[in-house]
Design a protein around this motif. Sequence first.
Motif, PDB file in Angstrom:
ATOM      1  N   ARG A  25      52.771  40.391  38.587  1.00 24.29           N
ATOM      2  CA  ARG A  25      54.199  40.496  38.922  1.00 24.29           C
ATOM      3  C   ARG A  25      55.038  40.783  37.686  1.00 24.29           C
ATOM      4  NH1 ARG A  25      53.629  35.400  42.845  1.00 24.29           N
ATOM      5  NH2 ARG A  25      52.896  36.527  44.686  1.00 24.29           N
ATOM      6  N   LEU A  26      54.606  40.246  36.572  1.00 26.36           N
ATOM      7  CA  LEU A  26      55.310  40.481  35.317  1.00 26.36           C
ATOM      8  C   LEU A  26      55.294  41.969  34.971  1.00 26.36           C
ATOM      9  CD1 LEU A  26      56.609  39.010  32.833  1.00 26.36           C
ATOM     10  CD2 LEU A  26      54.331  39.057  31.817  1.00 26.36           C
ATOM     11  N   ARG A  27      54.183  42.623  35.242  1.00 28.45           N
ATOM     12  CA  ARG A  27      54.038  44.036  34.870  1.00 28.45           C
ATOM     13  C   ARG A  27      54.355  44.993  36.011  1.00 28.45           C
ATOM     14  NH1 ARG A  27      49.063  41.724  32.140  1.00 28.45           N
ATOM     15  NH2 ARG A  27      49.680  41.560  29.979  1.00 28.45           N
ATOM     16  N   LEU A  28      54.117  44.574  37.246  1.00 23.09           N
ATOM     17  CA  LEU A  28      54.336  45.463  38.388  1.00 23.09           C
ATOM     18  C   LEU A  28      55.693  45.259  39.045  1.00 23.09           C
ATOM     19  CD1 LEU A  28      50.865  45.278  40.172  1.00 23.09           C
ATOM     20  CD2 LEU A  28      51.838  47.251  39.024  1.00 23.09           C
ATOM     21  N   HIS A  29      56.290  44.117  38.822  1.00 24.00           N
ATOM     22  CA  HIS A  29      57.578  43.778  39.438  1.00 24.00           C
ATOM     23  C   HIS A  29      57.515  43.870  40.965  1.00 24.00           C
ATOM     24  CE1 HIS A  29      59.222  43.835  35.437  1.00 24.00           C
ATOM     25  NE2 HIS A  29      58.792  45.057  35.278  1.00 24.00           N
ATOM     26  N   GLY A  30      56.430  43.444  41.534  1.00 21.06           N
ATOM     27  CA  GLY A  30      56.305  43.491  42.982  1.00 21.06           C
ATOM     28  C   GLY A  30      55.106  42.697  43.452  1.00 21.06           C
ATOM     29  N   ASP A  31      54.746  42.894  44.705  1.00 22.94           N
ATOM     30  CA  ASP A  31      53.633  42.169  45.296  1.00 22.94           C
ATOM     31  C   ASP A  31      52.317  42.813  44.874  1.00 22.94           C
ATOM     32  OD1 ASP A  31      52.185  40.404  46.816  1.00 22.94           O
ATOM     33  OD2 ASP A  31      52.396  41.586  48.645  1.00 22.94           O
ATOM     34  N   CYS A  32      51.456  42.035  44.302  1.00 25.15           N
ATOM     35  CA  CYS A  32      50.163  42.542  43.851  1.00 25.15           C
ATOM     36  C   CYS A  32      49.027  41.676  44.378  1.00 25.15           C
ATOM     37  CB  CYS A  32      50.121  42.620  42.330  1.00 25.15           C
ATOM     38  SG  CYS A  32      50.465  41.047  41.533  1.00 25.15           S
ATOM     39  N   ALA A  33      49.276  40.943  45.454  1.00 24.94           N
ATOM     40  CA  ALA A  33      48.282  40.015  45.986  1.00 24.94           C
ATOM     41  C   ALA A  33      47.007  40.728  46.408  1.00 24.94           C
ATOM     42  CB  ALA A  33      48.871  39.226  47.149  1.00 24.94           C
ATOM     43  N   GLY A  34      47.132  41.892  47.044  1.00 24.31           N
ATOM     44  CA  GLY A  34      45.948  42.635  47.474  1.00 24.31           C
ATOM     45  C   GLY A  34      45.100  43.082  46.307  1.00 24.31           C
ATOM     46  N   ARG A  35      45.747  43.626  45.278  1.00 22.05           N
ATOM     47  CA  ARG A  35      45.007  44.066  44.087  1.00 22.05           C
ATOM     48  C   ARG A  35      44.374  42.867  43.393  1.00 22.05           C
ATOM     49  NH1 ARG A  35      43.164  47.660  40.609  1.00 22.05           N
ATOM     50  NH2 ARG A  35      43.673  47.538  38.404  1.00 22.05           N
ATOM     51  N   ALA A  36      45.084  41.757  43.311  1.00 23.05           N
ATOM     52  CA  ALA A  36      44.547  40.550  42.677  1.00 23.05           C
ATOM     53  C   ALA A  36      43.296  40.076  43.415  1.00 23.05           C
ATOM     54  CB  ALA A  36      45.607  39.447  42.639  1.00 23.05           C
ATOM     55  N   ALA A  37      43.350  40.039  44.732  1.00 25.86           N
ATOM     56  CA  ALA A  37      42.191  39.602  45.518  1.00 25.86           C
ATOM     57  C   ALA A  37      41.004  40.533  45.285  1.00 25.86           C
ATOM     58  CB  ALA A  37      42.551  39.538  46.999  1.00 25.86           C
ATOM     59  N   ASP A  38      41.243  41.833  45.277  1.00 23.06           N
ATOM     60  CA  ASP A  38      40.158  42.796  45.037  1.00 23.06           C
ATOM     61  C   ASP A  38      39.533  42.599  43.657  1.00 23.06           C
ATOM     62  OD1 ASP A  38      40.533  43.955  47.529  1.00 23.06           O
ATOM     63  OD2 ASP A  38      41.743  45.617  46.757  1.00 23.06           O
ATOM     64  N   LEU A  39      40.363  42.425  42.646  1.00 23.65           N
ATOM     65  CA  LEU A  39      39.850  42.229  41.296  1.00 23.65           C
ATOM     66  C   LEU A  39      39.070  40.916  41.183  1.00 23.65           C
ATOM     67  CD1 LEU A  39      42.863  43.492  39.163  1.00 23.65           C
ATOM     68  CD2 LEU A  39      40.601  44.559  39.343  1.00 23.65           C
ATOM     69  N   LEU A  40      39.580  39.861  41.786  1.00 24.28           N
ATOM     70  CA  LEU A  40      38.872  38.579  41.745  1.00 24.28           C
ATOM     71  C   LEU A  40      37.508  38.685  42.406  1.00 24.28           C
ATOM     72  CD1 LEU A  40      41.891  36.230  42.490  1.00 24.28           C
ATOM     73  CD2 LEU A  40      40.507  36.205  40.392  1.00 24.28           C
ATOM     74  N   LYS A  41      37.420  39.441  43.482  1.00 16.50           N
ATOM     75  CA  LYS A  41      36.130  39.645  44.147  1.00 16.50           C
ATOM     76  C   LYS A  41      35.180  40.419  43.243  1.00 16.50           C
ATOM     77  CE  LYS A  41      38.065  39.438  48.769  1.00 16.50           C
ATOM     78  NZ  LYS A  41      38.551  40.224  49.908  1.00 16.50           N
ATOM     79  N   ARG A  42      35.658  41.492  42.637  1.00 13.19           N
ATOM     80  CA  ARG A  42      34.811  42.297  41.743  1.00 13.19           C
ATOM     81  C   ARG A  42      34.273  41.483  40.575  1.00 13.19           C
ATOM     82  NH1 ARG A  42      37.689  47.345  39.649  1.00 13.19           N
ATOM     83  NH2 ARG A  42      35.830  47.320  38.371  1.00 13.19           N
ATOM     84  N   ALA A  43      35.046  40.533  40.102  1.00  9.30           N
ATOM     85  CA  ALA A  43      34.663  39.720  38.955  1.00  9.30           C
ATOM     86  C   ALA A  43      33.890  38.468  39.365  1.00  9.30           C
ATOM     87  CB  ALA A  43      35.907  39.323  38.164  1.00  9.30           C
ATOM     88  N   ASP A  44      33.554  38.347  40.643  1.00  7.38           N
ATOM     89  CA  ASP A  44      32.872  37.144  41.163  1.00  7.38           C
ATOM     90  C   ASP A  44      33.682  35.877  40.907  1.00  7.38           C
ATOM     91  OD1 ASP A  44      30.639  38.527  42.188  1.00  7.38           O
ATOM     92  OD2 ASP A  44      29.653  38.486  40.228  1.00  7.38           O
ATOM     93  N   LEU A  45      34.995  35.995  40.991  1.00  5.96           N
ATOM     94  CA  LEU A  45      35.880  34.841  40.786  1.00  5.96           C
ATOM     95  C   LEU A  45      36.638  34.444  42.048  1.00  5.96           C
ATOM     96  CD1 LEU A  45      37.474  35.695  37.308  1.00  5.96           C
ATOM     97  CD2 LEU A  45      35.694  34.008  37.808  1.00  5.96           C
ATOM     98  N   PHE A  46      36.467  35.193  43.124  1.00  5.38           N
ATOM     99  CA  PHE A  46      37.263  34.933  44.321  1.00  5.38           C
ATOM    100  C   PHE A  46      37.057  33.516  44.843  1.00  5.38           C
ATOM    101  CE2 PHE A  46      38.419  35.273  48.831  1.00  5.38           C
ATOM    102  CZ  PHE A  46      39.693  35.803  48.700  1.00  5.38           C
TER     103      PHE A  46
END
Length: 128
Positions: A25-46
Amino acid sequence: LGMCAVEQNLYDELTAEENLLFFGRLRLHGDCAGRAADLLKRADLFQHRRKPAKSLSSGMRQKLKLLAGVIHGPDFLLLDEPGSNLDGRGMEFLSGLIEEQKDRGPVLLATNDPREFGYATREFALAL
């Protein structure tokens, strides 16, 4: 510009997900929940997304720092010792992340870890 450095800090009291959403949100100034979830899954952190950052292993924290550096899809990425505390699977994740970023733009990698030398297309040595 995205960055991941050895001394980069996460907010220990926030969960892994909250940290990633904060930086997004600091960098995108908007909703990034979907991207965050995808990245967490890719990193095995979900499955660890609701754990406080302070409770994560050093390798998981390193992957979370890497995700914080790319959540906004930067055109240029700075990495300082990005493989710190990563095991074999973590290094595979890092390799994929760097290759994906190379499609977007330059990656500047500062390292003395031989495992990371193969990511480079050009090498520069600095003598201090």
